[in-house]
Structures are given as structure tokens and as C-alpha cells.
Design a protein around this motif. Structure first.
Motif, short mmCIF file in Angstrom:
data_model
loop_
_atom_site.label_atom_id
_atom_site.label_comp_id
_atom_site.label_asym_id
_atom_site.label_seq_id
_atom_site.Cartn_x
_atom_site.Cartn_y
_atom_site.Cartn_z
N LEU A 26 7.29 -63.74 6.22
CA LEU A 26 6.34 -62.99 7.05
C LEU A 26 5.62 -61.95 6.21
O LEU A 26 4.40 -61.76 6.33
CB LEU A 26 7.09 -62.32 8.21
CG LEU A 26 6.26 -61.44 9.14
CD1 LEU A 26 5.11 -62.22 9.77
CD2 LEU A 26 7.14 -60.82 10.22
N TYR A 27 6.37 -61.29 5.32
CA TYR A 27 5.77 -60.27 4.44
C TYR A 27 4.68 -60.90 3.55
O TYR A 27 3.58 -60.36 3.42
CB TYR A 27 6.86 -59.64 3.56
CG TYR A 27 6.35 -58.61 2.58
CD1 TYR A 27 6.30 -57.27 2.92
CD2 TYR A 27 5.89 -58.98 1.32
CE1 TYR A 27 5.82 -56.32 2.02
CE2 TYR A 27 5.42 -58.06 0.41
CZ TYR A 27 5.39 -56.72 0.77
OH TYR A 27 4.91 -55.79 -0.11
N LYS A 28 4.99 -62.02 2.93
CA LYS A 28 4.02 -62.65 2.02
C LYS A 28 2.77 -63.08 2.78
O LYS A 28 1.65 -63.01 2.25
CB LYS A 28 4.67 -63.83 1.31
CG LYS A 28 5.70 -63.40 0.27
CD LYS A 28 6.36 -64.60 -0.40
CE LYS A 28 7.32 -64.15 -1.49
NZ LYS A 28 8.03 -65.29 -2.13
N ALA A 49 4.61 -51.95 10.16
CA ALA A 49 4.47 -51.29 8.86
C ALA A 49 3.12 -51.62 8.22
O ALA A 49 2.51 -50.78 7.57
CB ALA A 49 5.61 -51.68 7.93
N PHE A 50 2.66 -52.86 8.41
CA PHE A 50 1.35 -53.25 7.87
C PHE A 50 0.20 -52.73 8.73
O PHE A 50 -0.90 -52.48 8.24
CB PHE A 50 1.26 -54.77 7.77
CG PHE A 50 1.78 -55.33 6.49
CD1 PHE A 50 0.97 -55.48 5.38
CD2 PHE A 50 3.11 -55.71 6.39
CE1 PHE A 50 1.45 -56.01 4.19
CE2 PHE A 50 3.62 -56.24 5.20
CZ PHE A 50 2.79 -56.38 4.10
N PHE A 51 0.44 -52.57 10.04
CA PHE A 51 -0.60 -52.13 10.97
C PHE A 51 -0.10 -50.92 11.77
O PHE A 51 0.17 -51.02 12.97
CB PHE A 51 -0.98 -53.27 11.92
CG PHE A 51 -1.53 -54.48 11.24
CD1 PHE A 51 -2.85 -54.53 10.82
CD2 PHE A 51 -0.72 -55.59 11.01
CE1 PHE A 51 -3.35 -55.67 10.19
CE2 PHE A 51 -1.21 -56.72 10.38
CZ PHE A 51 -2.54 -56.76 9.97
N PRO A 52 0.07 -49.77 11.12
CA PRO A 52 0.71 -48.62 11.77
C PRO A 52 -0.05 -48.07 12.98
O PRO A 52 0.55 -47.45 13.85
CB PRO A 52 0.79 -47.57 10.65
CG PRO A 52 -0.26 -47.98 9.65
CD PRO A 52 -0.29 -49.47 9.71
N LYS A 53 -1.36 -48.29 13.05
CA LYS A 53 -2.15 -47.74 14.15
C LYS A 53 -2.28 -48.71 15.33
O LYS A 53 -2.88 -48.36 16.35
CB LYS A 53 -3.54 -47.34 13.65
CG LYS A 53 -3.51 -46.17 12.66
CD LYS A 53 -4.91 -45.74 12.26
CE LYS A 53 -4.87 -44.56 11.29
NZ LYS A 53 -6.24 -44.11 10.91
N GLY A 106 -4.36 -58.12 2.08
CA GLY A 106 -4.79 -57.75 0.73
C GLY A 106 -4.02 -56.60 0.14
O GLY A 106 -4.39 -56.06 -0.90
N HIS A 107 -2.93 -56.20 0.77
CA HIS A 107 -2.10 -55.13 0.20
C HIS A 107 -0.64 -55.33 0.57
O HIS A 107 -0.31 -56.03 1.54
CB HIS A 107 -2.57 -53.75 0.69
CG HIS A 107 -2.31 -53.50 2.15
ND1 HIS A 107 -1.10 -53.01 2.62
CD2 HIS A 107 -3.09 -53.69 3.24
CE1 HIS A 107 -1.16 -52.90 3.94
NE2 HIS A 107 -2.35 -53.30 4.34
N GLY A 108 0.25 -54.74 -0.23
CA GLY A 108 1.68 -54.81 0.04
C GLY A 108 2.22 -53.49 0.53
O GLY A 108 1.47 -52.56 0.84
#
Length: 493
Positions: free
Chosen positions: A98-100, A21-25, A107-109
Motif C-alpha cells: 500500500l505504501y509503495k 499519513a499521506f493525506f493528513p488533511k 510522488g513522495h514518501g
């Protein structure tokens, strides 16, 4: 490439989904130390055993200790205590930490926080049923899942509307019927559904209907003592059927089933290039007024890119024809994040829909599945802009509000553009009951046709499934086997 090393085969799906989800590509692969052993499980990631930590820059190491978990990423690390006797609490703690770490490192949520499941409204729905207040639910969503205020409020509002709509249904004695027509004029670039180009299968459609009618007869006999609450004919594109074939199918349904408790009967007209006046008249003659006419976008250049072989003008003409013939509950689907579309293209599409004034609008966030051509041939499209943001979703929500449409159902999929969601909006009295049922999984849904998935809700809330084969030829040849599967599933129903 992002790699993750685990010393146990636990919570791999949750870890994989959150990092993705944080690195979709990026491709995300899971590796295991020797300590993890050789246990095999069905997870959406690659399995290898490694003897030492991977030294690639984007590498995560997650170590399960006796009473704690440690996560290491780049130069960051976090350790936290857990009680492995409570798997739910362990999973929530793991995802939160892991999310935090990811939020700090990138630098983004994410708008939905740690929520990676497809049905976020199930959480507020359950809490509402327990008697919790909206304030208590909002606090729980923020503390447990780190969900944003906007998404929390949206999920609570939709859960309340869903409860109101579903209160009319008899879960114990009711069921819904899905009928799949797996043919399309062409395959869209982003599509991974079971669908077959009509041109290649035209000669087999009547044989397909023969097999489908046999399955419908079986279901009607098996469910004669139950109340049929909703019918949904989907696909594919049901209106690829010829008028006489549409008439044949709907006559069969009306002759075989008692519709006295049916609250809604929906047919996806879907592709404007499959709609004709004669086909719409067949639907109206059978009393069907709820249909979908799905543009996906009102930008012609995008339609050409994604393989929708219809024009913007055809969409407008089909909609106005349906209104003229008396259809008073028309849905229109849109997709956010399509190739080469920006926020002004979305505004243009919403302006055109505002003029047409549909009764339902479903806003989808593009989700690229593995089987979609957009993923299989991604090197062809990787330079194309595909953007979906909270601004896109809010713009659509604002237009829907101006049109008198309120959000009534919501779901998510893996790989959604911008980590967003799909939201259905409807005018008062026009919300789709079946759409809520398929998401909330509170009622048995009996599904017929190639690739259809029947869901039986067990007394403890778990779901038992029965799948039909996806291949049309195999479905026709093995229809008796499909009936056997349903017989086994509903033996005690």
C-alpha cells in the motif's frame, strides 16, 4: 474525502493510518462489501456496507483473496501472495505494498515509511536485546518498514541510550508514580488532555486534593514492598496549585512513600503564567530540582493564536528565576508546526533557548487530536500555515547538539505535522527516566488523579490498564470506585 472498500474486517486501523499519513488533511472512511458481513470491531474509521465499488476519484479497493491481497487505487493495482496464518507478515506485506502504491501515486514518501505506531524505538530496542548489530537493525528497518536512513539512525541511537538509562531500574520490584493535576490557566488551541480552566474550578481544588490523597494512601499501602523509582507530577499544569496546596501535596507524597530508591522527582511547572517565586521555593524546599518550563514557541504572535496567556518575557523571567533558586535540571518543550510559524521563527526560538541553556529540550511535532479546538473549529484556522518538515527537525537537532544535548527518547502520535516525531534531548546525566518508561512500557506505572491511566506490565510483556474517570467532579464523588479498580488490577501484585 478518501474512501476505502474492504471485503473483510481486517487491518482497518493500519490501512486507515497509512493513508491518513499521506493525506493528513483528508477524511478517510472505510466501507465494507456485503461479503465482509456485519462483524463489529473498535476501529478508528466509519463503518458502512456497500453493494458496489465507490466510484469517487480518491477511492481504494482492497480485496482479500484466499492466498493473496489485491489493492486498486485510481488506475494502479498490485497483487501479492500472503499466508494468512501469519498475521504479522500479512500486515507488513499489506502496508509495504500500500505504501509503495501511495508513494508512486503521490510522488513522495514518508520519513518513517510504513511505521504508524507511536513507539518506533521498540523495534531497535528489541533487536538490540536479541544481540543484533546496528547494521543488521538498520537493514531490517529499511527492508521491513521502508524507514529513511535518518529516522533509522535516530531510533537506533535513542534505543541504545534508553537501554543504558533503564539498566539502573528493577523492573520486577520497581514501579513509577504519576500524579495528575488536571487544571490549567486556560486551554491551548491544540490541547486535548484532561484539563479544566482553574478559574471555574478554583473552589474545588482542595476537595480534589482530598480525593487524590486518599488514592495516594491506597497506592502507598498497596506498593509498600516495591521500590519507587520515579515520580512525575503532571497535568494540566501542577503549578496552578497555590503554594500551600503544592506544599500539601508534596508533603503527602514524602510522608506516604519510601523515596530511598527514587531516581527522579519531576514537577511540570509548564505554563510560565502559573509560576511564582513562592511556588518554586516550595519545590526547592522539598528537594525537587527537575521541572519543566514550557514556552512551546518564543514568537509572541503564535502564543496569542494558540491561547497561551503568557508572554515570551514571562518565559525568560521564569527560567532565570528557577536557575537563581537552584533548579539544575530544567526542561523546555517546543512544538513544531504551530499556526503561522516558519523555519525562521523556529530558528529564533532555538536562538533564545540557546541563550537560556536548559538541561532538557523536548521537540514536539504538532498532533491535532479530535477533541482539540484546532480540530473542532478547523474552519477558523484552515487558512493558517501549519508546516513541519525534516528541515525543521534537523534545525532543532543541530541547535541541541551545539548546546550539548543528545537525543534520549522518542515517540510519535497520530496526525503529527509532517509525519514526524517527538524527540527529547538532554545534557549528560539529565535525561528523564520517567519519559522513557512511559514510552517503552517496561515497568509498572501507577497513576493517580482524574484521567490518570495506570499501566501494569504482564509477564509476557502485554499491558493491562486501569483508567480513572476524567471529570474532576466525578473523580471526587467516585474515588472509592477508582480505588476498587486499582485493587482489582493489582490483586496479585
Amino acid at each position: 474525502m478518501i474512501t476505502v472498500t474492504l471485503n473483510r474486517t481486517e487491518f482497518e486501523y493500519d490501512i486507515h493510518s497509512l493513508i491518513k499519513a499521506f493525506f493528513p488533511k483528508e477524511d478517510v472512511e472505510i466501507y465494507y462489501t456485503r461479503e465482509a458481513g456485519a462483524e463489529e470491531k473498535n476501529v478508528a474509521c466509519t463503518k458502512h456496507t456497500v453493494e458496489k465499488e465507490d466510484e469517487t476519484p480518491n477511492h481504494f479497493e482492497i480485496h482479500y483473496g484466499e492466498n493473496e491481497i489485491t489493492i486498486v487505487w485510481k488506475e494502479q493495482s498490485v497483487s501479492f501472495p500472503v499466508d494468512f496464518a501469519d498475521r504479522t507478515e500479512v500486515k507488513n506485506a499489506l502496508k509495504e505494498n500500500l505504501y509503495k502504491l501511495l508513494e508512486k501515486g503521490t510522488g513522495h514518501g514518508l520519513p518513517w515509511g510504513t511505521l504508524t505506531g507511536i513507539r518506533p524505538t521498540k523495534i531497535p530496542m528489541k533487536l538490540l536485546e536479541e544481540g543484533r548489530t546496528e547494521q543488521e537493525i538498520a537493514a531490517y528497518m529499511k527492508e521491513t518498514y521502508l524507514a529513511s536512513e535518518e529516522k533509522t539512525n535516530l531510533s537506533i541511537a535513542i534505543a541504545k541510550r534508553e537501554r543504558e538509562l533503564l539498566s539502573r531500574l528493577d523492573y520486577q520490584n520497581g514501579y513509577s508514580l504519576y500524579i495528575g493535576i488536571p487544571f490549567c490557566p486556560s486551554t491551548c488551541l491544540y490541547c486535548s488532555f484532561t484539563s479544566y480552566p482553574l478559574g471555574a474550578w478554583k473552589a474545588q481544588v482542595d476537595k480534589y486534593l482530598d480525593a487524590l490523597e486518599k488514592e495516594l494512601d491506597f497506592v502507598a499501602a498497596k506498593c509498600y514492598h516495591k521500590k519507587l523509582n520515579s515520580i512525575y507530577i503532571g497535568g494540566g499544569t501542577p503549578t496552578t496549585l497555590e503554594p500551600y496546596q503544592l506544599d500539601r501535596l508534596i508533603r503527602k507524597i514524602r510522608c506516604s512513600f519510601d523515596l530511598s530508591d527514587c531516581l527522579e522527582f519531576t514537577v511540570e511547572a509548564g505554563r510560565p503564567d502559573s509560576i511564582t517565586e513562592e511556588k518554586l521555593k516550595v519545590l526547592r524546599n522539598h528537594g525537587i530540582s527537575r521541572i519543566s518550563i514550557n514556552p512551546q514557541t518564543m514568537k509572541q504572535e503564535t502564543l496569542d493564536i494558540i491561547g497561551r496567556h503568557h508572554t515570551v518575557e514571562q518565559t525568560v523571567e521564569s527560567f532565570r528565576l528557577a536557575r537563581k533558586l537552584g533548579f539544575d535540571n530544567i526542561n523546555m518543550d517546543l512544538i513544531m508546526g504551530l499556526p503561522e510559524e516558519d523555519i525562521e521563527d523556529v530558528r529564533h526560538t532555538m536562538e533564545m533557548l540557546k541563550e537560556l541553556d536548559p538541561d532538557n529540550i523536548t521537540i514536539h511535532s504538532l498532533a491535532i487530536k479530535r477533541a482539540a479546538r484546532l480540530n473542532i473549529y478547523k474552519e477558523r484556522y484552515e487558512r493558517m500555515q501549519m508546516v513541519n518538515t525534516q528541515e525543521h527537525m534537523e534545525l532543532c537537532a543541530q541547535y541541541c547538539e551545539q548546546m550539548g544535548l543528545s537525543p534520549y527518547y522518542l515517540y510519535r502520535q497520530k496526525g503529527m505535522a509532517g509525519n514526524m516525531e517527538n524527540v527529547g534531548y538532554a545534557k549528560p546525566g539529565k535525561a528523564g527516566v520517567y519519559n522513557i518508561l512511559i514510552m517503552e512500557e517496561k515497568q509498572n506505572i501507577v497513576a493517580c488523579g482524574a484521567g490518570a491511566s495506570t499501566k501494569k506490565v504482564l509477564p509476557d510483556g502485554r499491558i493491562d490498564r486501569c483508567e480513572n474517570v476524567k471529570d474532576v467532579g466525578q473523580y471526587i464523588a467516585r474515588i472509592d470506585e477508582m480505588l476498587g479498580r486499582k485493587q482489582k488490577l493489582f490483586a496479585e501484585w
